[in-house]
Design a protein around this motif. Structure first.
Motif, mmCIF file in Angstrom:
data_model
loop_
_atom_site.group_PDB
_atom_site.id
_atom_site.type_symbol
_atom_site.label_atom_id
_atom_site.label_comp_id
_atom_site.label_asym_id
_atom_site.label_seq_id
_atom_site.Cartn_x
_atom_site.Cartn_y
_atom_site.Cartn_z
ATOM 1 N N PRO A 15 -1.697 -3.288 -13.550
ATOM 2 C CA PRO A 15 -0.534 -2.766 -14.060
ATOM 3 C C PRO A 15 -0.358 -1.410 -14.364
ATOM 4 C CG PRO A 15 -1.160 -4.648 -15.110
ATOM 5 C CD PRO A 15 -2.362 -4.297 -14.359
ATOM 6 N N ARG A 16 -1.613 -0.651 -14.299
ATOM 7 C CA ARG A 16 -1.508 0.902 -14.591
ATOM 8 C C ARG A 16 -1.790 1.482 -12.997
ATOM 9 N NH1 ARG A 16 -6.306 2.705 -17.809
ATOM 10 N NH2 ARG A 16 -5.321 4.510 -17.549
ATOM 11 N N CYS A 17 -1.931 0.748 -12.013
ATOM 12 C CA CYS A 17 -2.458 1.330 -10.773
ATOM 13 C C CYS A 17 -1.158 1.455 -9.956
ATOM 14 C CB CYS A 17 -3.503 0.259 -9.858
ATOM 15 S SG CYS A 17 -5.176 0.150 -10.805
ATOM 16 N N VAL A 18 -1.325 2.559 -9.351
ATOM 17 C CA VAL A 18 -0.167 3.046 -8.043
ATOM 18 C C VAL A 18 -1.177 3.220 -6.899
ATOM 19 C CG1 VAL A 18 1.633 4.641 -7.380
ATOM 20 C CG2 VAL A 18 1.290 4.257 -9.836
ATOM 21 N N LEU A 19 -0.921 2.048 -6.021
ATOM 22 C CA LEU A 19 -1.599 2.084 -4.771
ATOM 23 C C LEU A 19 -0.498 2.758 -3.724
ATOM 24 C CD1 LEU A 19 -3.397 0.005 -6.157
ATOM 25 C CD2 LEU A 19 -3.317 -1.413 -4.014
ATOM 26 N N GLY A 20 -1.640 3.722 -2.995
ATOM 27 C CA GLY A 20 -1.011 4.470 -1.641
ATOM 28 C C GLY A 20 -1.817 3.903 -0.443
ATOM 29 N N CYS A 21 -1.125 3.192 0.370
ATOM 30 C CA CYS A 21 -1.941 2.455 1.356
ATOM 31 C C CYS A 21 -1.705 3.057 2.814
ATOM 32 C CB CYS A 21 -1.741 0.898 1.591
ATOM 33 S SG CYS A 21 -2.285 0.118 -0.144
ATOM 34 N N GLY A 22 -2.390 3.229 3.640
ATOM 35 C CA GLY A 22 -2.220 3.503 4.954
ATOM 36 C C GLY A 22 -3.182 2.498 5.710
ATOM 37 N N ARG A 41 -7.450 10.334 1.936
ATOM 38 C CA ARG A 41 -6.847 11.460 0.895
ATOM 39 C C ARG A 41 -5.550 11.565 1.334
ATOM 40 N NH1 ARG A 41 -10.355 13.050 -3.086
ATOM 41 N NH2 ARG A 41 -12.415 12.757 -2.246
ATOM 42 N N GLY A 42 -5.068 11.200 2.371
ATOM 43 C CA GLY A 42 -3.512 11.414 2.574
ATOM 44 C C GLY A 42 -2.925 9.958 1.909
ATOM 45 N N ALA A 43 -3.563 9.007 1.833
ATOM 46 C CA ALA A 43 -3.101 7.837 1.169
ATOM 47 C C ALA A 43 -3.095 7.957 -0.415
ATOM 48 C CB ALA A 43 -3.974 6.491 1.489
ATOM 49 N N LEU A 44 -4.025 8.871 -0.704
ATOM 50 C CA LEU A 44 -4.009 9.293 -2.112
ATOM 51 C C LEU A 44 -2.635 10.015 -2.596
ATOM 52 C CD1 LEU A 44 -5.420 9.029 -4.976
ATOM 53 C CD2 LEU A 44 -6.716 10.942 -4.318
ATOM 54 N N GLN A 45 -2.350 11.057 -1.418
ATOM 55 C CA GLN A 45 -1.039 11.763 -1.705
ATOM 56 C C GLN A 45 -0.171 10.742 -1.726
ATOM 57 O OE1 GLN A 45 -0.497 15.130 1.092
ATOM 58 N NE2 GLN A 45 -2.829 14.984 1.499
ATOM 59 N N LEU A 46 0.139 9.744 -0.950
ATOM 60 C CA LEU A 46 1.069 8.638 -1.027
ATOM 61 C C LEU A 46 1.411 8.332 -2.570
ATOM 62 C CD1 LEU A 46 1.035 6.470 2.223
ATOM 63 C CD2 LEU A 46 2.825 8.300 1.651
ATOM 64 N N ALA A 47 0.160 7.928 -3.137
ATOM 65 C CA ALA A 47 0.306 7.199 -4.470
ATOM 66 C C ALA A 47 0.857 8.336 -5.307
ATOM 67 C CB ALA A 47 -1.137 6.659 -4.767
ATOM 68 N N LEU A 57 1.445 -4.541 -9.723
ATOM 69 C CA LEU A 57 1.003 -3.010 -9.682
ATOM 70 C C LEU A 57 2.127 -2.261 -10.279
ATOM 71 C CD1 LEU A 57 -0.140 -3.082 -6.062
ATOM 72 C CD2 LEU A 57 -1.698 -2.869 -8.072
ATOM 73 N N ALA A 58 1.806 -1.007 -11.046
ATOM 74 C CA ALA A 58 2.801 0.101 -11.102
ATOM 75 C C ALA A 58 3.436 0.587 -10.160
ATOM 76 C CB ALA A 58 1.909 1.095 -12.192
ATOM 77 N N GLY A 59 3.010 0.716 -9.199
ATOM 78 C CA GLY A 59 3.670 1.208 -7.835
ATOM 79 C C GLY A 59 2.817 0.801 -6.526
ATOM 80 N N LEU A 60 3.409 0.542 -5.671
ATOM 81 C CA LEU A 60 2.983 0.444 -4.237
ATOM 82 C C LEU A 60 3.816 1.030 -3.231
ATOM 83 C CD1 LEU A 60 1.017 -1.159 -2.338
ATOM 84 C CD2 LEU A 60 2.417 -3.067 -2.355
ATOM 85 N N VAL A 61 3.152 1.898 -2.417
ATOM 86 C CA VAL A 61 3.703 2.463 -0.926
ATOM 87 C C VAL A 61 2.797 2.019 -0.128
ATOM 88 C CG1 VAL A 61 2.667 4.683 -1.805
ATOM 89 C CG2 VAL A 61 4.794 4.391 -0.204
ATOM 90 N N VAL A 62 3.343 1.773 1.184
ATOM 91 C CA VAL A 62 2.352 1.302 2.343
ATOM 92 C C VAL A 62 3.198 2.054 3.467
ATOM 93 C CG1 VAL A 62 1.566 -0.482 3.481
ATOM 94 C CG2 VAL A 62 1.925 -0.951 1.305
ATOM 95 N N GLU A 63 2.540 2.648 4.197
ATOM 96 C CA GLU A 63 2.726 3.576 5.522
ATOM 97 C C GLU A 63 1.716 3.151 6.485
ATOM 98 O OE1 GLU A 63 5.499 5.091 6.001
ATOM 99 O OE2 GLU A 63 6.155 5.474 4.057
ATOM 100 N N SER A 64 1.874 3.587 7.846
ATOM 101 C CA SER A 64 1.170 3.310 8.858
ATOM 102 C C SER A 64 -0.222 4.252 8.491
ATOM 103 C CB SER A 64 1.534 3.565 10.026
ATOM 104 O OG SER A 64 1.543 5.062 10.351
ATOM 105 N N ASP A 65 -1.233 3.984 8.846
ATOM 106 C CA ASP A 65 -2.571 4.645 8.756
ATOM 107 C C ASP A 65 -2.378 5.831 9.715
ATOM 108 O OD1 ASP A 65 -2.532 3.290 11.221
ATOM 109 O OD2 ASP A 65 -4.731 2.910 11.091
ATOM 110 N N ALA A 66 -1.436 6.072 10.520
ATOM 111 C CA ALA A 66 -1.026 7.248 11.256
ATOM 112 C C ALA A 66 -0.490 8.331 10.482
ATOM 113 C CB ALA A 66 -0.181 7.023 12.331
ATOM 114 N N TYR A 67 0.391 8.068 9.462
ATOM 115 C CA TYR A 67 1.016 8.918 8.580
ATOM 116 C C TYR A 67 0.062 9.425 7.755
ATOM 117 C CZ TYR A 67 4.700 10.824 5.310
ATOM 118 O OH TYR A 67 5.184 11.474 4.452
ATOM 119 N N THR A 68 -0.806 8.670 6.997
ATOM 120 C CA THR A 68 -1.554 9.152 5.959
ATOM 121 C C THR A 68 -2.615 9.905 6.680
ATOM 122 O OG1 THR A 68 -3.014 6.951 6.281
ATOM 123 C CG2 THR A 68 -1.243 7.274 4.324
#
Length: 305
Positions: A68-75, A280-286, A95-106
């Motif tokens: 519940p404290r975690c924000v996940l950014g996934c590529g 690191r790009g996925a961390l930016q998403l989060a 989760l507190a937040g979830l954003v999912v993009e292609s690994d290309a974007y991250t």
């Protein structure tokens, strides 16, 4: 921003998953690795691998995941498939937040720090992308076995044909053929057919290092040359689609170093070392998602509808 958030950047593909854990200030606390989490391998296995990586990252700092404290950014490889993406979201923990993009974007975000640029990601699969923060144009990445040119699976799928022909006597049973067979564990026609019937893209990708190690072999050398041509074609396609041609290009992924020399001129002259990687790009998403959540929380309810 909620100062209680913990950020998790997840880079998931067909060969493995990498996770970085950061505190509310964006400071990296730990990193971890786990099994494959590309969505094409299944939604449940993907979440199992991601949760395992996150659990290991928390364990490295003496804790357990507090979802519940975690924000996940996934590529994630396969995130551009709407059905897989919807199923992936449905199976998410609380989760507190979830954003999912292609690994290309991250990968693009990580490689150029959010600035305009081009990437060609070369791992188990392959994909190329151009753009910057908030904008991403993709080429390739149609998946195994019909697409993913210049990837590990693409190389392995084509290389194993040499071993097949060597077993039949159609080509010499040389060191390259024997090395490929050793990698599969096969020793004759029947045992190779058994391997072929169950081989996944990950299994084929494991043959790529054998191709690279035998680059002086005519067939292996030809495959690597063709991989370079495919990389150039992806870059050219992105150039023609953008209003900013000749952007810097970063080759990323496990095969980037090995395939660098096979990229033809003038594209090779545009190659630059990536500033960071996909995780690191996925961390930016989060982190961007946390900012968005904070803005939503601060809006009057009438504006949140």
């Amino acid at each position: 921003m909620n100062t209680d958030f913990l950020f998790l950047g997840v880079d998931g593909g067909g060969s493995g998953t990498r996770v970085v854990l950061a505190d509310s200030q964006g400071r990296c606390l730990s990193q971890a690795e786990s099994g494959p989490s590309g969505l094409g391998l299944g939604i449940e296995p993907a979440w199992q691998a991601i949760k395992a990586g996150c659990t290991e990252a928390f364990a490295a700092v003496g804790g357990m995941p507090e979802w519940p404290r975690c924000v996940l950014g996934c590529g994630l490889a396969g995130a551009n498939n709407p059905e897989w993406l919807a199923q992936f979201r449905q199976h998410a923990p609380n989760l507190a937040g979830l954003v999912v993009e292609s690994d290309a974007y991250t990968t693009l975000l990580g490689a150029h720090g959010g600035a305009p640029g081009v990437i060609v990601a070369l791992g188990t699969g392959s994909i190329a992308a151009a753009g910057q923060v908030g904008m991403c144009r993709i080429v390739g990445g149609y998946g195994f076995p019909s697409g993913d040119e210049a990837s590990g699976a693409w190389l392995g799928l084509r290389a194993i044909a040499h071993a097949q022909q060597a077993l039949d006597g159609r080509v010499p049973n040389d060191a390259f053929a024997r090395a490929l067979l050793a990698q599969t564990g096969a020793h004759d026609r029947d045992s190779l057919i058994v391997w072929l019937c169950s081989a996944s893209q990950t299994a084929y990708a494991r043959l790529a290092p054998t191709v690279i190690a035998h680059r002086s072999h005519p067939h292996a050398g030809w495959l690597l040359h063709e991989a370079g041509v495919e990389i150039a074609r992806m870059i050219a396609a992105l150039d023609s689609a953008l209003e900013q041609p000749a952007l810097p290009v970063a080759l990323c992924g496990g095969l980037a170093t090995a395939l660098h020399e096979f990229v033809p001129s003038p594209y090779r002259e545009r190659l630059r070392e990536p500033l960071g990687d996909s995780v690191r790009g996925a961390l930016q998403l989060a982190q961007h998602e946390a900012v968005r959540l904070a803005r939503t929380e601060n809006q009057p309810r009438s504006q949140q509808r």
